[in-house]
Design an enzyme around this catalytic site. Structure first.
Site, PDB file in Angstrom:
ATOM      1  N   ASN A 172      -7.551  -2.614  14.229  1.00  0.00           N
ATOM      2  CA  ASN A 172      -9.055  -2.982  13.853  1.00  0.00           C
ATOM      3  C   ASN A 172      -9.256  -4.110  13.008  1.00  0.00           C
ATOM      4  OD1 ASN A 172      -8.076  -1.899  11.369  1.00  0.00           O
ATOM      5  ND2 ASN A 172      -9.211  -0.106  11.277  1.00  0.00           N
ATOM      6  N   ASP A 180       0.728  -1.135   0.017  1.00  0.00           N
ATOM      7  CA  ASP A 180       0.064   0.014   0.123  1.00  0.00           C
ATOM      8  C   ASP A 180       0.925   1.253   0.046  1.00  0.00           C
ATOM      9  OD1 ASP A 180       0.926  -0.409   2.512  1.00  0.00           O
ATOM     10  OD2 ASP A 180      -1.089  -0.935   3.356  1.00  0.00           O
ATOM     11  N   HIS A 203      -7.460  -4.597  10.317  1.00  0.00           N
ATOM     12  CA  HIS A 203      -7.163  -4.480   8.980  1.00  0.00           C
ATOM     13  C   HIS A 203      -5.751  -5.208   8.483  1.00  0.00           C
ATOM     14  CE1 HIS A 203      -4.779  -0.573   9.382  1.00  0.00           C
ATOM     15  NE2 HIS A 203      -4.013  -1.432   9.489  1.00  0.00           N
ATOM     16  N   GLU A 219      -9.744  -2.068   5.272  1.00  0.00           N
ATOM     17  CA  GLU A 219     -10.473  -1.675   6.609  1.00  0.00           C
ATOM     18  C   GLU A 219     -11.724  -2.448   6.734  1.00  0.00           C
ATOM     19  OE1 GLU A 219      -8.572   0.207   8.322  1.00  0.00           O
ATOM     20  OE2 GLU A 219      -8.319   2.177   7.851  1.00  0.00           O
TER      21      GLU A 219
HETATM   22  C1  F6R Z   1       1.297  -1.408   6.273  1.00  0.00           C
HETATM   23  C2  F6R Z   1       0.115  -1.842   6.292  1.00  0.00           C
HETATM   24  C3  F6R Z   1      -0.771  -2.142   7.349  1.00  0.00           C
HETATM   25  C4  F6R Z   1      -0.063  -2.443   8.782  1.00  0.00           C
HETATM   26  C5  F6R Z   1      -0.886  -2.240   9.962  1.00  0.00           C
HETATM   27  C6  F6R Z   1       0.107  -2.458  11.368  1.00  0.00           C
HETATM   28  O1  F6R Z   1       2.035  -1.460   5.160  1.00  0.00           O
HETATM   29  O2  F6R Z   1      -0.185  -2.360   5.241  1.00  0.00           O
HETATM   30  O3  F6R Z   1      -1.447  -2.880   7.319  1.00  0.00           O
HETATM   31  O4  F6R Z   1       0.749  -3.646   8.541  1.00  0.00           O
HETATM   32  O5  F6R Z   1      -1.414  -1.095  10.121  1.00  0.00           O
HETATM   33  O6  F6R Z   1       0.706  -1.367  11.412  1.00  0.00           O
HETATM   34  P1  F6R Z   1       1.952  -1.418  12.581  1.00  0.00           P
HETATM   35  O7  F6R Z   1       2.996  -2.443  12.080  1.00  0.00           O
HETATM   36  O8  F6R Z   1       2.935  -0.081  12.285  1.00  0.00           O
HETATM   37  O9  F6R Z   1       1.317  -1.757  13.973  1.00  0.00           O
END
Ligand code: F6R
Length: 244
Positions: free
Chosen positions: A136, A67, A138, A143
């Protein structure tokens, strides 16, 4: 699904790096699906160390990132392209021309997303997709929603994700409201998936993802349907899931 219970973030990073490096050793021209955020930072440090020690060769690896924030330039401090350069690409012998991140600067969502899906198809498909888990539930920026998405698409970030990510920005107002992300279909098409999770803040989401019903309200729950998933999670993240 194989769940590896580890002590803490350091152990998670080392164990997950072993899985990624095994993939590269077994298939030097593999396609890695990569993630950003706090979860994989330690994993990338381990990979850089293995490269510097002469144990890992990235010269034939292709990467596609999950992403990118819409509206951020590749060299913006908080862009995911910049994150990947800073944490991995600038420190190993990967060919940058074979590292791909959605084009955050292009406002034409349809064009960006269809081009990214075509690109993934041209690589021959993702061998190993690395994922972190949102508080959450995701994965990527998929989401909680009423339906699973298929291909790359533009999403409006939820307040929970904005709250979680504002720590990286000078103020909440500066967090982009939209992002481009691979869809659940792209992720599920990967041959193998590696989910890494650390910390108590993720415990609820991890429990729902691994033991709850498969539902787009908890996007990571779809991983229960994938035939080859490794979860490397620490004690804190697994605290709501029984050991046996
Ligand atoms: C990042 C991504 C997100 C993160 C998730 C956890 O490329 O796609 O899904 O993996 O938000 O983020 P952290 O690791 O910062 O807790």
């Amino acid at each position: 699904m194989n769940i590896y219970r580890v002590k803490n973030y350091e152990d998670m990073s080392r164990r997950a790096a072993a899985i990624v490096s095994a993939q590269i050793v077994l298939k030097p021209d593999c396609v890695l699906g990569l993630a950003t955020g706090s979860s994989p930072e330690g994993l990338y440090q381990n990979l850089v160390k293995q490269y510097k020690d002469g144990d890992l060769d990235f010269s034939r690896v292709t990467s596609v990132n999950l992403d990118e924030y819409k509206g951020l330039a590749p060299d913006h401090e908080q862009s995911y392209r910049r994150f990947m350069n800073d944490h991995l690409f600038d420190h190993v012998n990967i060919d940058k021309d074979r590292t791909f991140v959605p084009d955050g600067l292009n406002e034409d969502s349809e064009k960006v997303c269809s081009a990214y899906d075509e690109l993934i198809a041209r690589t021959g498909g993702i061998d190993l997709q690395l994922l972190g888990l949102g508080n959450n539930g995701h994965i990527g920026f998929n989401e909680p929603a009423d339906a699973f998405t298929c291909g790359t698409h533009c999403v409006e970030l939820t307040q929970s994700t904005i709250d979680a990510n504002k720590r990286f920005f000078a103020s909440e107002d500066l967090v982009p409201r939209y992002a481009y992300t691979m869809g659940i279909g792209n992720i599920m098409a990967a041959k193998k998936i590696l989910l890494i999770v650390s910390g108590k803040a993720k415990a609820e989401a991890l429990k729902a993802a691994l033991t709850g019903p498969v539902t787009p309200k908890v996007p990571a729950s779809v991983l229960q349907l994938h035939p080859d998933v490794a979860v490397v999670a620490d004690e804190d993240a697994l605290e709501l899931i029984d050991k046996h």
